[in-house]
Design an enzyme around this catalytic site. Structure first.
Site, PDB file in Angstrom:
ATOM      1  N   GLU A 211       0.917  -1.041   0.037  1.00 50.32           N
ATOM      2  CA  GLU A 211       0.124   0.095   0.007  1.00 50.32           C
ATOM      3  C   GLU A 211       0.985   1.257   0.001  1.00 50.32           C
ATOM      4  O   GLU A 211       1.324   1.439   0.992  1.00 50.32           O
ATOM      5  CB  GLU A 211      -0.878   0.123   1.285  1.00 50.32           C
ATOM      6  CG  GLU A 211      -1.959  -1.089   1.304  1.00 50.32           C
ATOM      7  CD  GLU A 211      -2.924  -1.276   0.325  1.00 50.32           C
ATOM      8  OE1 GLU A 211      -3.168  -0.258  -0.690  1.00 50.32           O
ATOM      9  OE2 GLU A 211      -3.695  -2.098   0.063  1.00 50.32           O
ATOM     10  N   CYS A 245      -1.785   9.148   2.764  1.00 51.06           N
ATOM     11  CA  CYS A 245      -1.400   8.698   1.536  1.00 51.06           C
ATOM     12  C   CYS A 245      -2.430   8.942   0.248  1.00 51.06           C
ATOM     13  O   CYS A 245      -2.190   9.112  -0.960  1.00 51.06           O
ATOM     14  CB  CYS A 245      -1.347   7.113   1.637  1.00 51.06           C
ATOM     15  SG  CYS A 245      -2.683   6.384   2.118  1.00 51.06           S
TER      16      CYS A 245
END
Length: 465
Positions: A211, A245
């Site tokens: 991720e 993110c």
């Protein structure tokens, strides 16, 4: 530490065969145990996150605790269904057979978590790993040291290390862990370190979920409600001081709407994060450390040197690692701030003349973890969706796709490999095992040699395909 890591790893390797036999009731019990431990530790969690990132307890509750509780509750509700073998259709090769897909635990898994959401981003994969029946070793980030210490204590107080263990420490600890032949590695962090993790995993042929991040764009056209779009982008950009993110990394806006957007953005920033002319540090997080603080200031300085215009913001206080919300216009595409993920409260705004220009701009860069579309025009929405690629997308909102456990969350290529949350996380930590239960009427012997007399059969089978 090296010997301790190896000892725990060997312990889990021996124990994983026991965990793979656990039923849904047992795993649900472990998930409830985890949730109870988190609920009991809420005050310690608030203190730790305030210390690490100056997170307001409300923000911690919404973005860290409630998110994790929702993951646990969803897994508890759905786990029995997820664990059941799934029927698969027959094929000509096994016409009378029963075909199933079994979900078996991968075994001993490693979860390496980042510092920006230090609780959520370690607990979410842990929930999936427990649901799938795995042993787990956790490695929280040393940069969010208070939260890492709290997590380590919570895990050691709640679980036997032969099932779940936590190791604190710097990059050397991660390096030692990555030398071991884990059955699966789940990493959340930067693309650069993700490549290091994948290279290490390749030596043991460990499967990986990465991720990562990247430059997530927000495309704003002239048909959207510009005030609402600006407010949503402000929240998505500035929650956790931009250290998210999937935060909007830059905005692409129709040239004739630039000035209006700047006004609306500034108004929303003032409303959400200021008290008069002063930044409200009770609601506005700090930068994680001095290194990141100086990196972000350098990005602003270089952008301005390259011709960018400071629409507002740009102030910083090194003493408490605060950078005020900053908006830049007329930013050169070649500027460093447009080449790397910002991961801070700085928002560059780029103008375009037609939607194809905006699409081409996005496509010149690596595929982002998220893409945001603000438009009231359905054909334009579809055009952007069809002609771009991203890990996930929100239309007329930001960030909210991550909160739905019924949706996969993950990147694509440079922004990540694999997905998580809900059943997607369960499958990430499971091996989908194909099983055929052959019937007494199995026809496979019809294709055994000798072949000379069977060409007619072959021609007949070909017609049926």
């Amino acid at each position: 530490m090296k010997e301790q890591i190896k000892s725990v790893f060997d312990l889990q390797q021996k124990h994983k065969s026991e965990l793979r036999k656990t039923d849904a009731k047992t795993r649900i019990g472990k998930l409830r145990q985890l949730k109870q431990a988190l609920e009991n530790a809420e005050e310690e969690i608030f203190v730790a996150l305030e210390r690490d990132l100056r997170k307001n307890s409300f923000e911690t509750t919404v973005t860290e605790l409630f998110f994790t509780y929702a993951e646990i509750d969803h897994a508890i509700k759905k786990l029995r269904s997820w664990m059941k073998p799934k029927s698969a259709s027959r094929a000509m090769s096994n016409l009378f057979a029963s075909n199933k897909i079994y979900y078996e635990p991968k075994g001993v898994c490693l979860v390496i978590a980042p510092w920006n959401y230090p609780l959520q981003l370690i607990m979410s994969p842990l929930v999936s790993a427990i649901a799938a029946g795995n042993c787990v070793i956790l490695k929280p980030s040393e940069l969010s040291g208070a939260t890492a210490g709290m997590i380590s204590k919570l895990i050691s107080d709640t679980f036997d290390p032969q099932e779940i263990a936590c190791f604190e420490g710097n990059a050397d600890v991660s390096s030692e862990l990555l030398k071991l032949p884990f059955d699966h590695i789940f990493f959340t962090g930067s693309t650069a370190i993700g490549k290091v993790v994948m290279e290490a995993a390749a030596k043991n042929l460990s499967s990986v979920t990465l991720e990562l991040g990247g430059k997530s764009p927000a495309i704003v056209d002239e048909t959207c409600d510009l005030q609402k779009a600006a407010e949503k982008i402000v929240w998505g950009k500035l929650v956790n001081a931009g250290q998210t993110c999937i935060a909007p990394d830059y905005v692409l806006i129709k040239e004739n709407k630039l000035n209006d957007f700047v006004i609306h953005y500034k108004t929303a920033v003032q409303k959400m994060f200021f008290e008069g002319s002063t930044i409200n540090k009770k609601d506005y997080a700090k930068i994680i450390n001095a290194k990141q603080f100086h990196r972000l200031n350098k990005l602003i300085e270089e952008a301005l040197r390259d011709g960018a215009v400071l629409a507002f913001g740009g102030k910083s206080d090194e003493q408490d690692l605060t950078i005020t919300p900053t908006l830049l216009t007329s930013v050169a595409e070649s500027s460093t701030i447009m080449q790397e993920e910002i991961f801070g409260p700085i928002l560059p705004v780029i103008t375009y003349n037609n939607i194809q220009e905006a699409i081409d701009f996005v496509n010149r860069k690596e595929k982002p973890l998220a893409l945001y579309i603000f438009s009231g025009n359905k054909p334009k929405q579809n055009k952007i969706l069809t002609e771009t690629s991203a890990g996930g997308t929100c239309v007329n909102d930001v960030l909210v796709h991550i909160g739905n456990p019924n949706l996969p969350f993950g990147g694509v290529n440079n922004s990540g490999i694999g997905s998580c949350h809900g059943i997607f996380g369960f499958k990430t930590f499971s091996h989908e095992r194909a099983v055929v239960f052959q019937s007494k009427l199995g026809l496979t012997k019809m294709i055994y040699p000798p072949y000379a007399a069977k060409m007619g059969l072959l021609r007949w089978l070909k017609k049926l395909m």
